[in-house]
Motif scaffolding. Structure first.
Motif, PDB file in Angstrom:
ATOM      1  N   GLY A 376       4.409  -0.451   5.380  1.00 35.28           N
ATOM      2  CA  GLY A 376       4.024   0.932   5.163  1.00 35.28           C
ATOM      3  C   GLY A 376       4.396   1.523   3.824  1.00 35.28           C
ATOM      4  N   THR A 377       5.376   0.941   3.102  1.00 36.54           N
ATOM      5  CA  THR A 377       5.793   1.558   1.849  1.00 36.54           C
ATOM      6  C   THR A 377       4.751   1.371   0.757  1.00 36.54           C
ATOM      7  N   GLU A 378       3.895   0.373   0.923  1.00 33.62           N
ATOM      8  CA  GLU A 378       2.759   0.187   0.025  1.00 33.62           C
ATOM      9  C   GLU A 378       1.545  -0.174   0.862  1.00 33.62           C
ATOM     10  N   ARG A 379       0.376   0.146   0.349  1.00 33.03           N
ATOM     11  CA  ARG A 379      -0.856  -0.191   1.063  1.00 33.03           C
ATOM     12  C   ARG A 379      -0.952  -1.699   1.229  1.00 33.03           C
ATOM     13  N   GLY A 380      -1.351  -2.141   2.423  1.00 31.71           N
ATOM     14  CA  GLY A 380      -1.572  -3.554   2.680  1.00 31.71           C
ATOM     15  C   GLY A 380      -0.361  -4.295   3.211  1.00 31.71           C
ATOM     16  N   ILE A 381       0.801  -3.668   3.235  1.00 32.53           N
ATOM     17  CA  ILE A 381       2.008  -4.311   3.766  1.00 32.53           C
ATOM     18  C   ILE A 381       2.127  -3.950   5.239  1.00 32.53           C
ATOM     19  N   THR A 382       1.939  -4.939   6.123  1.00 34.35           N
ATOM     20  CA  THR A 382       1.951  -4.668   7.561  1.00 34.35           C
ATOM     21  C   THR A 382       3.166  -5.263   8.263  1.00 34.35           C
ATOM     22  N   GLU A 383       3.865  -6.205   7.602  1.00 31.47           N
ATOM     23  CA  GLU A 383       5.105  -6.738   8.143  1.00 31.47           C
ATOM     24  C   GLU A 383       5.983  -7.129   6.955  1.00 31.47           C
ATOM     25  N   PRO A 384       7.295  -7.277   7.167  1.00 26.08           N
ATOM     26  CA  PRO A 384       8.193  -7.541   6.044  1.00 26.08           C
ATOM     27  C   PRO A 384       7.785  -8.765   5.226  1.00 26.08           C
ATOM     28  N   GLN A 385       7.882  -8.633   3.910  1.00 25.33           N
ATOM     29  CA  GLN A 385       7.578  -9.732   3.005  1.00 25.33           C
ATOM     30  C   GLN A 385       8.704  -9.866   1.993  1.00 25.33           C
ATOM     31  N   ALA A 386       9.158 -11.091   1.767  1.00 23.05           N
ATOM     32  CA  ALA A 386      10.203 -11.328   0.773  1.00 23.05           C
ATOM     33  C   ALA A 386       9.684 -10.907  -0.592  1.00 23.05           C
ATOM     34  N   THR A 387      10.502 -10.161  -1.310  1.00 23.32           N
ATOM     35  CA  THR A 387      10.082  -9.712  -2.632  1.00 23.32           C
ATOM     36  C   THR A 387      11.297  -9.601  -3.539  1.00 23.32           C
ATOM     37  N   PHE A 388      11.054  -9.763  -4.817  1.00 23.62           N
ATOM     38  CA  PHE A 388      12.095  -9.603  -5.822  1.00 23.62           C
ATOM     39  C   PHE A 388      11.650  -8.515  -6.786  1.00 23.62           C
ATOM     40  N   SER A 389      12.423  -7.449  -6.817  1.00 22.63           N
ATOM     41  CA  SER A 389      12.090  -6.298  -7.646  1.00 22.63           C
ATOM     42  C   SER A 389      13.265  -6.022  -8.576  1.00 22.63           C
ATOM     43  N   ALA A 390      13.117  -6.422  -9.824  1.00 28.33           N
ATOM     44  CA  ALA A 390      14.220  -6.337 -10.781  1.00 28.33           C
ATOM     45  C   ALA A 390      14.861  -4.954 -10.783  1.00 28.33           C
ATOM     46  N   CYS A 391      16.180  -4.943 -10.804  1.00 28.30           N
ATOM     47  CA  CYS A 391      16.980  -3.715 -10.844  1.00 28.30           C
ATOM     48  C   CYS A 391      16.774  -2.856  -9.604  1.00 28.30           C
ATOM     49  N   PHE A 392      16.276  -3.466  -8.524  1.00 27.89           N
ATOM     50  CA  PHE A 392      15.994  -2.764  -7.271  1.00 27.89           C
ATOM     51  C   PHE A 392      15.070  -1.566  -7.498  1.00 27.89           C
ATOM     52  N   GLY A 393      14.143  -1.709  -8.445  1.00 31.27           N
ATOM     53  CA  GLY A 393      13.231  -0.600  -8.712  1.00 31.27           C
ATOM     54  C   GLY A 393      12.187  -0.926  -9.751  1.00 31.27           C
ATOM     55  N   GLU A 394      11.789  -2.190  -9.862  1.00 26.74           N
ATOM     56  CA  GLU A 394      10.866  -2.616 -10.909  1.00 26.74           C
ATOM     57  C   GLU A 394       9.547  -1.847 -10.942  1.00 26.74           C
ATOM     58  N   PRO A 395       9.011  -1.409  -9.775  1.00 26.40           N
ATOM     59  CA  PRO A 395       7.746  -0.664  -9.835  1.00 26.40           C
ATOM     60  C   PRO A 395       7.826   0.626 -10.640  1.00 26.40           C
ATOM     61  N   PHE A 396       9.043   1.095 -10.930  1.00 24.96           N
ATOM     62  CA  PHE A 396       9.207   2.375 -11.617  1.00 24.96           C
ATOM     63  C   PHE A 396       9.841   2.223 -12.992  1.00 24.96           C
ATOM     64  N   LEU A 397       9.926   0.975 -13.479  1.00 20.33           N
ATOM     65  CA  LEU A 397      10.603   0.723 -14.751  1.00 20.33           C
ATOM     66  C   LEU A 397       9.606   0.408 -15.855  1.00 20.33           C
TER      67      LEU A 397
END
Length: 528
Positions: A376-397
């Motif tokens: 739910g946090t992003e469109r198309g995500i319906t169940e947990p998916q392993a992800t690596f987001s640099a600095c725990f916030g890469e989408p906003f960096l």
């Protein structure tokens, strides 16, 4: 006069502009315009249509002489030509001009006035203007008299773009121009885009002023013992920072300057999924008049919220001013952190519920930014998916992750901050087999870390991840602390843990410039 100045000037002079309305006025407008309904708790409730989370594929940064050599261009920070931005800006302003009324407000980002960004927000919808009013810092009447916005946000959710003409991916768009100092949003009703676009802006501006901008929550104890909680959406930043024994500085976005830590926002944007007064009383009690519920299902007659209902989305939200939390730090500033917590919601169920990190491990896990992206946090995500987001916030960096990581490392050294990795995800098995970590146990672990009780305790080293795990924490069963002990099938645990270790190593290959000490601080297990 340039197209940009003409457009902004036109907006500010529109006869249909409702400027800096009070909270009751905005609630009245939203209800009379049928943009939402009033819940039994006093908060207004609105829905956001098909966009119930952020749309990362629809976010662009204008590539020009200001951004070209500073922004880390790629899948996260997608470039768009200035001509498309200018064209869409003119179209959106002309569109808003024809509306019966639009809404605007003056606000600020950054509680430390030395680094504050004054902003102006224009909204097509009254409920979104209320959202913005509660999320940003609200100037006093005296401050409004001399308030000079330095950045403008324009949001027109019902304006649909044409991808073939407008140089974007879909009808929705979030465009950020650092040169023209404008955020332009259209085609999506998800209010979180307003908040996160300004966060992205601060992540561009603050490091240039020697301030580390951070996707984290923060609280402080009686002895000015500041704690930071890093983590992506759904990992527990808001929940764990709302502690009755400590004052809340903020729940999501902060700056760490030479003066200490300060909140970037004036409100909180909390997830509502499975919310209860018993487990999260601070958040539950903050839902009252002035708050905005997003996509929460209400009983048709009683208007009582059903926080367990995910029929619209799992990403149900509430926005409220920070003053709705009783135990807050005013102003939202404090000293330098003594404890840093990295939160991960590990859906594979193999990471320890808490582990103590060395300086090198801290840098490794900060750059990795591992979690399982929740539904739910992003469109198309319906169940947990392993992800690596640099600095725990890469989408906003907008800048390279290494710049933020280097700043964090320097501050950890300078202020001798202790760092812990906390798994708020699954235990006893992976998602679908095990269960979510018990929140009271997590709270007990975090409190022990903040009090310094875990600095010199007996630990065991995890053989796969190399993490130091405390063997005993008050109010937490010992077996819970060692993840392998919670799995009925030990072979399945070993296999799953090794698979995750390999994912860590594969992801970290992109950080080829970091030192061997940091690279070798990752999982001990390596595939042959």
């Amino acid at each position: 006069m340039s197209i940009v100045k003409q457009s902004v000037s036109k907006l500010s002079e529109l006869p249909n502009l409702q400027d800096n309305l009070s909270t009751p006025q905005l609630v009245e407008r939203a209800l009379s315009r049928k943009e939402g309904v009033l819940s039994s708790m006093g908060a207004i409730k609105s829905t956001t249509g098909k966009y119930t989370g952020r749309s990362p594929k629809d976010r662009f940064i204008v590539k020009d002489e200001v951004s070209e050599n500073l922004v880390e261009w790629g899948k996260i920070n997608k470039p768009i030509e200035e001509k498309y931005f200018l064209s869409l800006l003119e179209k959106v302003v002309n569109y808003l001009e024809k509306k019966d009324e639009i809404f605007s407000l003056n606000g600020d980002a950054g509680a430390d006035k030395s680094y504050q960004l004054p902003i102006k927000v224009y909204n097509e919808y009254a409920w979104q203007n209320l959202f913005a009013k509660q999320m940003f810092i609200r100037p006093t009447e005296e401050e409004l008299e001399t308030h000079e916005p330095e950045f403008t946000v324009i949001s027109a959710p019902s304006y649909k773009a044409d991808p073939k003409v407008d140089g974007i991916n879909s009808e929705a768009f979030v465009l950020i121009s650092f040169k023209h100092r404008i955020v332009l949003i259209g085609g999506t009703e998800y209010a979180g885009e307003i908040k996160k676009s300004i966060f992205s802006t601060m992540n561009f501006l603050l490091p240039q002023k020697d301030v580390l901008s951070m996707h984290c929550s923060a609280n402080v104890g009686e002895n000015d013992d500041v704690a930071l909680f890093f983590g992506l959406s759904g990992t527990g930043k808001t929940t764990l920072s709302a502690d009755s024994d400590r004052k809340l500085i903020g729940d999501d976005e902060h700056g760490w300057s030479p003066n200490g830590v300060f909140n970037i926002e004036g409100g909180c944007y909390a997830k509502c999924i499975n919310l209860s007064q018993e487990k999260e009383p601070e958040i539950y009690n903050a839902i009252r008049f002035g708050a905005v519920l997003e996509n929460v299902i209400l009983d048709e007659d009683s208007r009582i919220p059903d926080f367990d209902d995910t029929s619209l989305t799992e990403n149900t939200r509430v926005a409220y001013p920070i003053e709705h939390i009783e135990n807050i730090k005013e102003p939202s500033m404090a000293g330098h952190p003594k404890t840093i917590v990295f939160l991960t919601a590990d859906a594979s169920g193999v990471l320890p519920p808490i582990s103590r990190l060395t300086k090198e491990q801290a840098m490794y896990h900060f750059l990795s930014g591992y979690t399982s992206k929740l539904a739910g946090t992003e469109r198309g995500i319906t169940e947990p998916q392993a992800t690596f987001s640099a600095c725990f916030g890469e989408p906003f960096l907008p800048l390279a992750p290494a710049q933020y990581a280097e700043m964090l490392g320097e501050k950890i050294d300078k202020h001798d901050a202790k760092v812990f990795l906390v798994n708020t995800g699954w235990t006893g098995g992976k998602y679908g087999v095990g269960e979510r970590m018990n929140l009271p146990y997590t709270r007990a672990m975090v409190r022990a870390a903040i009090r310094g009780e875990l600095n010199d305790v007996t630990t065991v080293k995890d053989g796969i991840f190399g993490l130091e795990i405390p063997t005993h924490i008050t109010d937490v069963p010992d077996d819970v602390l060692i993840p392998r002990n919670t799995w009925e099938n030990k072979d399945a645990y070993d296999k799953t843990a090794k698979e995750l270790a390999v994912k860590f190593h594969e992801n970290f290959k992109k950080f080829s410039h970091v030192s061997d000490e940091i690279t070798n601080a990752g999982p001990l297990y390596r595939a042959k």
